[in-house]
Motif scaffolding. Sequence first.
Motif, PDB file in Angstrom:
ATOM      1  N   ALA A 157     -18.242  21.418  -4.739  1.00 46.27           N
ATOM      2  CA  ALA A 157     -17.445  22.348  -5.583  1.00 46.27           C
ATOM      3  C   ALA A 157     -17.998  23.828  -5.321  1.00 46.27           C
ATOM      4  CB  ALA A 157     -17.621  22.127  -7.052  1.00 46.27           C
ATOM      5  N   ALA A 158     -19.177  24.051  -4.910  1.00 45.07           N
ATOM      6  CA  ALA A 158     -19.710  25.500  -4.714  1.00 45.07           C
ATOM      7  C   ALA A 158     -19.448  26.041  -3.459  1.00 45.07           C
ATOM      8  CB  ALA A 158     -21.099  25.415  -5.118  1.00 45.07           C
ATOM      9  N   ALA A 159     -19.062  25.034  -2.523  1.00 45.50           N
ATOM     10  CA  ALA A 159     -19.144  25.407  -1.151  1.00 45.50           C
ATOM     11  C   ALA A 159     -17.940  26.238  -0.640  1.00 45.50           C
ATOM     12  CB  ALA A 159     -18.976  24.134  -0.330  1.00 45.50           C
ATOM     13  N   VAL A 160     -16.830  26.220  -1.731  1.00 46.31           N
ATOM     14  CA  VAL A 160     -15.605  27.126  -1.215  1.00 46.31           C
ATOM     15  C   VAL A 160     -15.222  27.850  -2.510  1.00 46.31           C
ATOM     16  CG1 VAL A 160     -13.403  27.186  -0.708  1.00 46.31           C
ATOM     17  CG2 VAL A 160     -14.712  25.352   0.323  1.00 46.31           C
ATOM     18  N   PRO A 161     -15.659  29.099  -2.756  1.00 51.38           N
ATOM     19  CA  PRO A 161     -15.390  29.883  -3.742  1.00 51.38           C
ATOM     20  C   PRO A 161     -13.939  29.969  -3.916  1.00 51.38           C
ATOM     21  CG  PRO A 161     -16.612  31.348  -2.132  1.00 51.38           C
ATOM     22  CD  PRO A 161     -16.337  30.005  -1.646  1.00 51.38           C
ATOM     23  N   THR A 162     -13.399  30.387  -5.052  1.00 56.52           N
ATOM     24  CA  THR A 162     -11.964  30.573  -5.485  1.00 56.52           C
ATOM     25  C   THR A 162     -11.793  32.039  -6.108  1.00 56.52           C
ATOM     26  OG1 THR A 162     -12.022  29.333  -7.448  1.00 56.52           O
ATOM     27  CG2 THR A 162     -11.354  28.204  -5.408  1.00 56.52           C
ATOM     28  N   SER A 163     -10.684  32.341  -6.076  1.00 55.42           N
ATOM     29  CA  SER A 163     -10.066  33.773  -6.822  1.00 55.42           C
ATOM     30  C   SER A 163      -8.754  33.527  -7.345  1.00 55.42           C
ATOM     31  CB  SER A 163     -10.475  34.864  -6.095  1.00 55.42           C
ATOM     32  OG  SER A 163      -9.612  35.184  -4.964  1.00 55.42           O
ATOM     33  N   ARG A 164      -8.363  33.897  -8.522  1.00 53.57           N
ATOM     34  CA  ARG A 164      -7.029  33.892  -8.691  1.00 53.57           C
ATOM     35  C   ARG A 164      -6.251  35.057  -8.316  1.00 53.57           C
ATOM     36  NH1 ARG A 164      -4.971  29.535 -10.332  1.00 53.57           N
ATOM     37  NH2 ARG A 164      -3.623  30.347 -12.162  1.00 53.57           N
ATOM     38  N   LEU A 169     -12.358  19.156  -0.459  1.00 48.20           N
ATOM     39  CA  LEU A 169     -13.303  18.738  -0.969  1.00 48.20           C
ATOM     40  C   LEU A 169     -14.007  19.364  -2.127  1.00 48.20           C
ATOM     41  CD1 LEU A 169     -15.856  17.702   2.346  1.00 48.20           C
ATOM     42  CD2 LEU A 169     -14.371  16.194   0.746  1.00 48.20           C
ATOM     43  N   ALA A 170     -13.855  20.590  -2.093  1.00 49.59           N
ATOM     44  CA  ALA A 170     -13.913  21.454  -3.216  1.00 49.59           C
ATOM     45  C   ALA A 170     -13.104  20.899  -4.404  1.00 49.59           C
ATOM     46  CB  ALA A 170     -14.024  23.015  -2.977  1.00 49.59           C
ATOM     47  N   LEU A 182     -11.570  18.450  -5.085  1.00 50.99           N
ATOM     48  CA  LEU A 182     -11.627  17.190  -5.576  1.00 50.99           C
ATOM     49  C   LEU A 182     -12.847  17.317  -6.494  1.00 50.99           C
ATOM     50  CD1 LEU A 182     -10.883  14.957  -2.408  1.00 50.99           C
ATOM     51  CD2 LEU A 182      -9.799  14.963  -4.528  1.00 50.99           C
ATOM     52  N   ALA A 183     -13.844  17.692  -6.090  1.00 49.14           N
ATOM     53  CA  ALA A 183     -15.110  18.004  -6.695  1.00 49.14           C
ATOM     54  C   ALA A 183     -14.684  18.553  -8.048  1.00 49.14           C
ATOM     55  CB  ALA A 183     -16.343  18.472  -5.849  1.00 49.14           C
ATOM     56  N   ARG A 184     -14.214  19.685  -8.197  1.00 49.01           N
ATOM     57  CA  ARG A 184     -13.856  20.567  -9.254  1.00 49.01           C
ATOM     58  C   ARG A 184     -12.891  19.618 -10.186  1.00 49.01           C
ATOM     59  NH1 ARG A 184     -13.244  26.593  -6.940  1.00 49.01           N
ATOM     60  NH2 ARG A 184     -15.103  26.549  -5.910  1.00 49.01           N
ATOM     61  N   GLU A 185     -12.070  18.858  -9.870  1.00 51.21           N
ATOM     62  CA  GLU A 185     -11.470  17.865 -10.515  1.00 51.21           C
ATOM     63  C   GLU A 185     -12.453  17.079 -11.503  1.00 51.21           C
ATOM     64  OE1 GLU A 185      -6.814  17.247  -8.801  1.00 51.21           O
ATOM     65  OE2 GLU A 185      -8.289  15.387  -8.736  1.00 51.21           O
ATOM     66  N   ALA A 186     -13.158  16.250 -10.612  1.00 50.65           N
ATOM     67  CA  ALA A 186     -14.399  15.528 -11.424  1.00 50.65           C
ATOM     68  C   ALA A 186     -14.977  16.442 -12.425  1.00 50.65           C
ATOM     69  CB  ALA A 186     -15.222  14.842 -10.171  1.00 50.65           C
ATOM     70  N   ILE A 187     -15.636  17.656 -11.922  1.00 51.73           N
ATOM     71  CA  ILE A 187     -16.357  18.365 -12.989  1.00 51.73           C
ATOM     72  C   ILE A 187     -15.395  18.765 -14.290  1.00 51.73           C
ATOM     73  CG2 ILE A 187     -17.276  20.564 -13.408  1.00 51.73           C
ATOM     74  CD1 ILE A 187     -18.181  20.516 -10.286  1.00 51.73           C
ATOM     75  N   ASP A 188     -14.295  19.052 -14.114  1.00 56.66           N
ATOM     76  CA  ASP A 188     -13.448  19.292 -15.031  1.00 56.66           C
ATOM     77  C   ASP A 188     -13.074  18.021 -16.088  1.00 56.66           C
ATOM     78  OD1 ASP A 188     -13.034  21.921 -14.193  1.00 56.66           O
ATOM     79  OD2 ASP A 188     -11.086  21.540 -13.443  1.00 56.66           O
ATOM     80  N   LEU A 189     -13.063  16.921 -15.465  1.00 55.76           N
ATOM     81  CA  LEU A 189     -12.775  15.934 -16.327  1.00 55.76           C
ATOM     82  C   LEU A 189     -14.183  15.405 -17.089  1.00 55.76           C
ATOM     83  CD1 LEU A 189     -11.276  13.320 -17.291  1.00 55.76           C
ATOM     84  CD2 LEU A 189     -12.154  12.236 -15.193  1.00 55.76           C
ATOM     85  N   LEU A 190     -15.233  15.530 -16.349  1.00 54.54           N
ATOM     86  CA  LEU A 190     -16.529  14.835 -17.010  1.00 54.54           C
ATOM     87  C   LEU A 190     -16.961  15.994 -17.894  1.00 54.54           C
ATOM     88  CD1 LEU A 190     -18.215  13.797 -13.683  1.00 54.54           C
ATOM     89  CD2 LEU A 190     -17.742  12.313 -15.603  1.00 54.54           C
ATOM     90  N   SER A 191     -16.694  17.225 -17.828  1.00 52.32           N
ATOM     91  CA  SER A 191     -17.002  18.221 -18.828  1.00 52.32           C
ATOM     92  C   SER A 191     -16.161  18.447 -20.058  1.00 52.32           C
ATOM     93  CB  SER A 191     -17.191  19.584 -18.246  1.00 52.32           C
ATOM     94  OG  SER A 191     -15.913  19.926 -17.560  1.00 52.32           O
ATOM     95  N   ASP A 192     -14.783  17.644 -19.910  1.00 51.83           N
ATOM     96  CA  ASP A 192     -13.819  17.621 -21.242  1.00 51.83           C
ATOM     97  C   ASP A 192     -14.016  16.425 -21.872  1.00 51.83           C
ATOM     98  OD1 ASP A 192     -11.489  17.450 -22.693  1.00 51.83           O
ATOM     99  OD2 ASP A 192     -10.198  18.495 -20.974  1.00 51.83           O
ATOM    100  N   ALA A 193     -14.658  16.527 -23.098  1.00 44.42           N
ATOM    101  CA  ALA A 193     -15.133  15.466 -23.855  1.00 44.42           C
ATOM    102  C   ALA A 193     -13.601  14.407 -24.309  1.00 44.42           C
ATOM    103  CB  ALA A 193     -15.816  15.502 -25.187  1.00 44.42           C
ATOM    104  N   ASP A 194     -12.603  15.360 -24.802  1.00 49.72           N
ATOM    105  CA  ASP A 194     -11.470  14.663 -25.127  1.00 49.72           C
ATOM    106  C   ASP A 194     -10.821  13.898 -23.968  1.00 49.72           C
ATOM    107  OD1 ASP A 194     -11.899  15.283 -27.648  1.00 49.72           O
ATOM    108  OD2 ASP A 194     -10.446  17.427 -27.432  1.00 49.72           O
ATOM    109  N   ARG A 195     -10.545  14.611 -22.824  1.00 47.59           N
ATOM    110  CA  ARG A 195      -9.873  13.674 -21.727  1.00 47.59           C
ATOM    111  C   ARG A 195     -11.058  12.792 -21.286  1.00 47.59           C
ATOM    112  NH1 ARG A 195      -7.004  16.429 -16.553  1.00 47.59           N
ATOM    113  NH2 ARG A 195      -5.210  14.854 -16.572  1.00 47.59           N
TER     114      ARG A 195
END
Length: 200
Positions: free
Chosen positions: A100-107, A132-133, A135-148
């Motif tokens: 997830a950290a290997a590729v930074p993003t900006s809006r 890869l970044a 896909l990893a961030r999707e996993a992080i977002d899911l795992l850190s969202d208790a409701d989802r």
Amino acid sequence: MPIMPTIDAMQDAGFPMGGEPLAALDLVDTAILVVDPPRDLLSERPDAWWELQSDRLPSGPRPPDAAVLRLRSAIRDLFDAHLEGRAPQATSGADVNAYAAAVPTSRQLKLGPDGPVAETRWHTELGGNAILAALAREAIDLLSDADRLATLRRCASSSCSMLFLAENKRRIWCSSAGCGNRARAARHYHKTHRGSGDAR
């Protein structure tokens, strides 16, 4: 908004499951773990899977197979650990974080004929792989969202290892047309054939 593949498109391409809201879930479901030896559908049909997922993943070069399999294993371990109420392997969290950290993003603001639209820019010029970044961030977002995360399920069939998000609380099968139909057919068979040997 990214376009996810339909379950029908996934099945037509030879994947028993897919079309989940997260490409990371579709990725983990490319490993069929309940057969011996486990089957790796991603290795069997890589072009088909990447083509199906292309509309919802960042553009760029396809990641190396070894990196994809390592990330898939890490995400699967994190999801399974949650479902089984156990601690994940320490390397799983480290791997997901590293990808997830290997590729930074900006809006970025994109001005177009329909007005301004916010987009994510992946800074691959700094290294890493945007796919890869993402896909990893999707996993992080899911795992850190208790409701989802509470909607994450494993198929109720003992002969299936597929994971899915149960947006309908009553959903217990990865696919009602697949495992759900097989379970209903088996129940019907047992119901209609129960006692057929008793009268002999």
